[in-house]
Write an enzyme that holds these catalytic residues in place. Sequence first.
Site, PDB file in Angstrom:
ATOM      1  N   ARG A  50       0.729  -1.095   0.111  1.00 41.55           N
ATOM      2  CA  ARG A  50       0.165  -0.027  -0.055  1.00 41.55           C
ATOM      3  C   ARG A  50       0.862   1.156   0.055  1.00 41.55           C
ATOM      4  O   ARG A  50       2.235   1.188   0.219  1.00 41.55           O
ATOM      5  CB  ARG A  50      -1.005  -0.059   0.936  1.00 41.55           C
ATOM      6  CG  ARG A  50      -0.214  -0.362   2.603  1.00 41.55           C
ATOM      7  CD  ARG A  50      -0.781   0.192   3.716  1.00 41.55           C
ATOM      8  NE  ARG A  50      -0.436   1.864   3.336  1.00 41.55           N
ATOM      9  CZ  ARG A  50       0.876   2.454   3.574  1.00 41.55           C
ATOM     10  NH1 ARG A  50       1.971   1.852   3.795  1.00 41.55           N
ATOM     11  NH2 ARG A  50       0.645   3.916   3.665  1.00 41.55           N
ATOM     12  N   GLY A  51       0.201   2.649  -0.170  1.00 44.41           N
ATOM     13  CA  GLY A  51       0.747   3.633  -0.232  1.00 44.41           C
ATOM     14  C   GLY A  51       1.146   3.945  -1.844  1.00 44.41           C
ATOM     15  O   GLY A  51       1.387   3.082  -2.490  1.00 44.41           O
ATOM     16  N   ALA A  52       0.821   5.115  -2.009  1.00 43.58           N
ATOM     17  CA  ALA A  52       0.803   5.468  -3.735  1.00 43.58           C
ATOM     18  C   ALA A  52       1.696   5.090  -4.430  1.00 43.58           C
ATOM     19  O   ALA A  52       1.603   4.275  -5.594  1.00 43.58           O
ATOM     20  CB  ALA A  52       0.313   6.971  -3.711  1.00 43.58           C
ATOM     21  N   ARG A  94      -7.634  -0.307  -7.021  1.00 44.84           N
ATOM     22  CA  ARG A  94      -7.769   0.722  -5.998  1.00 44.84           C
ATOM     23  C   ARG A  94      -7.910   1.972  -6.937  1.00 44.84           C
ATOM     24  O   ARG A  94      -6.925   2.196  -7.877  1.00 44.84           O
ATOM     25  CB  ARG A  94      -6.469   0.846  -5.010  1.00 44.84           C
ATOM     26  CG  ARG A  94      -6.432  -0.109  -3.971  1.00 44.84           C
ATOM     27  CD  ARG A  94      -5.784   0.237  -2.876  1.00 44.84           C
ATOM     28  NE  ARG A  94      -6.243   1.088  -1.686  1.00 44.84           N
ATOM     29  CZ  ARG A  94      -5.628   1.326  -1.017  1.00 44.84           C
ATOM     30  NH1 ARG A  94      -4.185   1.344  -0.866  1.00 44.84           N
ATOM     31  NH2 ARG A  94      -6.320   2.343   0.054  1.00 44.84           N
ATOM     32  N   GLN A 201      -2.571   2.608   9.997  1.00 44.41           N
ATOM     33  CA  GLN A 201      -1.165   2.924   9.245  1.00 44.41           C
ATOM     34  C   GLN A 201      -0.060   3.515  10.127  1.00 44.41           C
ATOM     35  O   GLN A 201       1.108   3.390   9.851  1.00 44.41           O
ATOM     36  CB  GLN A 201      -1.305   3.423   7.906  1.00 44.41           C
ATOM     37  CG  GLN A 201      -1.779   2.683   6.822  1.00 44.41           C
ATOM     38  CD  GLN A 201      -3.535   2.747   6.841  1.00 44.41           C
ATOM     39  OE1 GLN A 201      -4.092   3.234   7.570  1.00 44.41           O
ATOM     40  NE2 GLN A 201      -4.203   2.588   5.656  1.00 44.41           N
ATOM     41  N   ASP A 242      -1.754  11.079  -2.455  1.00 46.78           N
ATOM     42  CA  ASP A 242      -2.406   9.973  -3.295  1.00 46.78           C
ATOM     43  C   ASP A 242      -2.728  10.389  -4.721  1.00 46.78           C
ATOM     44  O   ASP A 242      -2.697   9.762  -5.723  1.00 46.78           O
ATOM     45  CB  ASP A 242      -3.649   9.065  -2.825  1.00 46.78           C
ATOM     46  CG  ASP A 242      -3.073   8.123  -1.451  1.00 46.78           C
ATOM     47  OD1 ASP A 242      -3.100   8.632  -0.436  1.00 46.78           O
ATOM     48  OD2 ASP A 242      -2.810   7.255  -1.760  1.00 46.78           O
ATOM     49  N   ASN A 252      -5.375  12.533   0.209  1.00 50.55           N
ATOM     50  CA  ASN A 252      -4.412  11.532   0.972  1.00 50.55           C
ATOM     51  C   ASN A 252      -5.592  10.932   2.018  1.00 50.55           C
ATOM     52  O   ASN A 252      -6.664  11.066   2.142  1.00 50.55           O
ATOM     53  CB  ASN A 252      -3.627  12.502   1.704  1.00 50.55           C
ATOM     54  CG  ASN A 252      -2.599  11.493   2.463  1.00 50.55           C
ATOM     55  OD1 ASN A 252      -1.869  10.862   1.731  1.00 50.55           O
ATOM     56  ND2 ASN A 252      -2.000  12.280   3.556  1.00 50.55           N
ATOM     57  N   LYS A 253      -4.680  10.065   2.954  1.00 55.61           N
ATOM     58  CA  LYS A 253      -5.485   9.381   3.918  1.00 55.61           C
ATOM     59  C   LYS A 253      -6.663  10.146   4.417  1.00 55.61           C
ATOM     60  O   LYS A 253      -6.253  11.221   4.936  1.00 55.61           O
ATOM     61  CB  LYS A 253      -4.435   8.668   4.673  1.00 55.61           C
ATOM     62  CG  LYS A 253      -5.057   7.651   5.800  1.00 55.61           C
ATOM     63  CD  LYS A 253      -5.878   6.706   5.312  1.00 55.61           C
ATOM     64  CE  LYS A 253      -5.276   5.802   4.312  1.00 55.61           C
ATOM     65  NZ  LYS A 253      -6.415   5.032   3.662  1.00 55.61           N
TER      66      LYS A 253
HETATM   67  O1  MRU Z   1      -4.892   3.384   2.238  1.00 55.50           O
HETATM   68  P1  MRU Z   1      -3.345   3.633   2.071  1.00 55.50           P
HETATM   69  O2  MRU Z   1      -2.347   3.218   3.236  1.00 55.50           O
HETATM   70  O3  MRU Z   1      -2.669   3.068   0.676  1.00 55.50           O
HETATM   71  O4  MRU Z   1      -3.087   5.153   2.164  1.00 55.50           O
HETATM   72  C1  MRU Z   1      -1.709   5.595   1.850  1.00 55.50           C
HETATM   73  C2  MRU Z   1      -1.758   7.159   2.067  1.00 55.50           C
HETATM   74  O5  MRU Z   1      -2.796   7.887   2.212  1.00 55.50           O
HETATM   75  C3  MRU Z   1      -0.537   7.870   1.884  1.00 55.50           C
HETATM   76  O6  MRU Z   1      -0.236   8.870   2.633  1.00 55.50           O
HETATM   77  C4  MRU Z   1      -0.101   8.095   0.646  1.00 55.50           C
HETATM   78  O7  MRU Z   1      -0.295   6.955  -0.288  1.00 55.50           O
HETATM   79  C5  MRU Z   1       1.315   8.684   0.383  1.00 55.50           C
HETATM   80  S1  MRU Z   1       2.637   7.351   0.492  1.00 55.50           S
HETATM   81  C6  MRU Z   1       3.865   7.982   0.200  1.00 55.50           C
END
Ligand code: MRU
Length: 351
Positions: A50-52, A94, A201, A242, A252-253
Amino acid sequence: MNFTAPFQSVVWKGDHLIILDQTLLPENESMIRLDSTDQVWEAIKKLRVRGAPAIGIAAAYGFVLGIKTLSDNLTFDRFFAECDRISQYLNSSRPTAVNLSWALKRLNAEVYTHREKTVTELKQLVEETAIAIHNEDRELCRKIGQNGLELIREKSRILTHCNTGGLATGEFGTAFSVILHAHHEDKLERVWVDETRPLLQGARLTAWELQKAEIPFSLQTDSAAAFLMKQGKVDLIITGADRITRNGDTANKIGTYSLAVLAKHHNIPFYVAAPYSTIDMSLESGNEIEIELRDADEVSHFGERRTAPEGTDVWNPAFDVTPGELITAIIIEKGVIRPDYTENLKKLFDN
Ligand code: MRU
């Protein structure tokens, strides 16, 4: 500055992918093997990776695994149609982080531009491009960390949300890379880590990464952020992204937007750190970003334990959108971008 990463979240092995299963952290540091596009799709969907940037990298390798199963005798048109099908499938895992479709588009474009090559050669080219995307992300993260340093004063106390570290990227992270660089320059007093409901997270992943990097931090519930700011204990906030649209609006999250509103009220700078692959110049504003809605169970349960009565209706958006006007600056690999974002992002992408 030369760091060595204490772990790799995604490792390409030529004919399969190994990922650190992030759903099992922090108790279990378990690497799992992915042999097919389906397994990569599932790993992205379930947040094992996970994470963009990391999901863009994983999807690129998922694409490689998919085309490896195709016959070398296909015509270019048949091969390209299959590439399109595999991309659409992976992209359906996603919707919010643009890095996923960005990586897949880059692979498809590479195939299309080299249509004169044989299928065998194209397969090779796609694999090299996926590896290049992965390596490039490491470099982007390093630069973001270096660029962010100019925003950090001595003894800074930084608040962050979600996880933006090596787990979420090729290496080092985005917002996390700024924190890492600040720590190595001795500019950091403490990191405040939002636990990041509902999937934690912050608690499970960022705390794990900060501990590995030996950076002082405190964990707090998301709802403690306002009170912490009121007490003057936060000098700046940095989050990842994201998807950033042309006007600087940033998905973002979930919970990021509340932090930005709180930052404005308390006169605290609010920064977003992300590579160019997270900037979506095809969208005018954040209103156009598709926000992923996830399962009710993530909110109605805490781990395995039910915390809301059976039958409770749940709204579980995984992300929110912070308007560009609440963002003090965006840190990317090319430098620090300030408002007006519409103008300044355009200048950057035109060059
Ligand atoms: O749902 P997730 O855990 O994939 O969400 C991730 C985030 O919101 C991060 O802040 C974002 O992807 C940046 S990662 C460098």
